[in-house]
Design a protein around this motif. Structure first.
Motif, mmCIF file in Angstrom:
data_model
loop_
_atom_site.group_PDB
_atom_site.id
_atom_site.type_symbol
_atom_site.label_atom_id
_atom_site.label_comp_id
_atom_site.label_asym_id
_atom_site.label_seq_id
_atom_site.Cartn_x
_atom_site.Cartn_y
_atom_site.Cartn_z
ATOM 1 N N MET A 145 1.023 4.245 -2.780
ATOM 2 C CA MET A 145 0.861 5.665 -2.444
ATOM 3 C C MET A 145 2.022 6.486 -2.999
ATOM 4 S SD MET A 145 -0.888 6.306 1.258
ATOM 5 C CE MET A 145 0.451 5.606 2.218
ATOM 6 N N PHE A 194 0.825 -1.203 0.000
ATOM 7 C CA PHE A 194 0.000 0.000 0.000
ATOM 8 C C PHE A 194 0.862 1.255 0.000
ATOM 9 C CE2 PHE A 194 -2.819 3.227 1.727
ATOM 10 C CZ PHE A 194 -3.982 2.985 1.015
ATOM 11 N N TRP A 238 -10.867 1.179 -1.999
ATOM 12 C CA TRP A 238 -9.809 1.202 -3.005
ATOM 13 C C TRP A 238 -10.337 1.860 -4.280
ATOM 14 C CZ3 TRP A 238 -5.566 -0.237 -0.621
ATOM 15 C CH2 TRP A 238 -5.709 -1.050 0.513
ATOM 16 N N GLU A 260 1.610 6.762 -6.710
ATOM 17 C CA GLU A 260 0.570 7.761 -6.994
ATOM 18 C C GLU A 260 1.127 9.171 -6.844
ATOM 19 O OE1 GLU A 260 -4.039 8.090 -5.708
ATOM 20 O OE2 GLU A 260 -2.602 8.254 -4.055
ATOM 21 N N ASN A 281 -7.815 10.015 -2.831
ATOM 22 C CA ASN A 281 -6.653 9.289 -3.331
ATOM 23 C C ASN A 281 -6.384 8.128 -2.377
ATOM 24 O OD1 ASN A 281 -5.349 10.502 -1.079
ATOM 25 N ND2 ASN A 281 -4.820 12.276 -2.346
ATOM 26 N N LEU A 282 -5.269 7.448 -2.571
ATOM 27 C CA LEU A 282 -5.006 6.267 -1.748
ATOM 28 C C LEU A 282 -4.835 6.617 -0.275
ATOM 29 C CD1 LEU A 282 -2.652 4.185 -4.074
ATOM 30 C CD2 LEU A 282 -5.008 3.680 -3.432
ATOM 31 N N SER A 283 -4.291 7.802 0.026
ATOM 32 C CA SER A 283 -4.130 8.162 1.436
ATOM 33 C C SER A 283 -5.487 8.350 2.115
ATOM 34 C CB SER A 283 -3.288 9.436 1.577
ATOM 35 O OG SER A 283 -3.996 10.582 1.129
#
Length: 311
Positions: free
Chosen positions: A51, A47, A171, A54, A155-157
């Motif tokens: 991040m 993960f 996700w 990204e 976003n992923l965070s």
């Protein structure tokens, strides 16, 4: 105490696939609790890598450093805070679950049956839908869930912006076709962070009443403070009860979920919250944050995981 080494190792292939729910039934079915991998711990390196990827892609596409590190750090801080209560509650949860399963279960489903896996898959999604809906329609539950919705980014965070009171992840995946009709898909999650319409235009993220802060403790607990002050300011026992258990927008004389016309209009031109901190201060914050994460992983994470091995 059970032996922690009994947990299965997760391969690189599984680590990548678990990020996108692409695990096979025989990879996620286990006869005993001790065999179940600690998915959070195993997935963390993958993960973090995604991040960072990204971040780099965003930097290359916009040709400038990301300006919303404040929001990302707030989200990751929320993720860390959401895990800490497990240090004190995980053993209670497992002891209670084990007692109920051993003494009051109605049936025993075969752990290695495909039917068990598929029924569980659909059952968890169905149960989660109702839990999630309640988290939006019951004010005291919203006090926990609002943390996850407070970011003005997606976003992923943002997936790590979890409440101390509620654990929840998501996700980023595109439209899943016919599955959109029956499952709680990532597309539903995205529009749900704005307003629930088909995902055919840009979604505006955040709360209808923005909190305008990066303070991780205010992000977590500001709505509890709101409930507390509203509870004491509202006259009548049944009205006070309603403040806690009706919708976040409820007030005396209003429908259970409040009035839709009182929701602020979203134009899409809203300016996201930004920090006036200097670049040097931001660099310092990132370094300090990285050290804090290392301390967390070394001091707390392993202890939280070890609670899984007590009965």
């Amino acid at each position: 105490m059970k032996n922690p080494e009994a947990q299965q190792d997760v391969s690189v292939s599984q680590g990548v696939r678990m990020m996108f729910y692409m695990m096979k039934p025989n990879e996620t079915s286990f006869q005993t609790l001790e065999e179940v991998p600690d998915y959070v711990k195993k997935a963390t390196p993958f993960f973090i890598s995604l991040m960072l990827l990204e971040l780099v892609v965003s930097w290359i596409r916009k040709r400038k450093p990301p300006s919303r590190l404040d929001d990302a750090l707030t989200s990751i801080s929320a993720g860390v805070l959401s895990r800490l209560p497990r240090l004190f509650t995980r053993s209670i949860e497992l002891t209670s679950y084990t007692y109920i399963w051993e003494n009051h279960r109605l049936i025993s489903l075969p752990w290695d049956s495909l039917w068990t896996w598929y029924l569980t898959f659909l059952g968890v999604d169905f149960g989660y839908y109702w839990f999630h809906r309640m988290a939006h329609e019951v004010n005291i539950m919203w006090a926990g869930h609002q943390t996850h919705h407070s970011s003005e980014d997606y976003n992923l965070s943002t997936a790590l912006r979890q409440s101390v009171l509620q654990i929840y992840t998501s996700w980023v995946i595109d439209n899943l076709g016919p599955l959109e009709l029956i499952l709680n898909t990532p597309s539903h999650h995205r529009v749900h962070h704005g307003t629930f319409e088909a995902e055919n235009k840009k979604v505006v993220y955040g709360l209808t009443h923005p909190i305008n802060t990066f303070d991780p403790f205010k992000v977590q607990f500001h709505h509890l403070v709101y409930i507390w002050t509203t509870f004491w300011a509202t006259p009548g026992f049944f009205n006070k009860f309603s403040v806690i258990f009706k919708g976040p927008g409820w007030g005396p004389g209003k429908p259970r979920l409040g009035l839709s016309e009182e929701i602020p209009e979203v134009t899409g031109k809203e300016v996201p919250l930004s920090s006036s901190a200097s670049r040097l201060l931001r660099i310092y914050a990132v370094i300090q944050f990285a050290l804090m994460l290392a301390f967390y992983e070394d001091t707390f994470a392993d202890k939280a995981v070890s609670a899984l091995h007590f009965k």
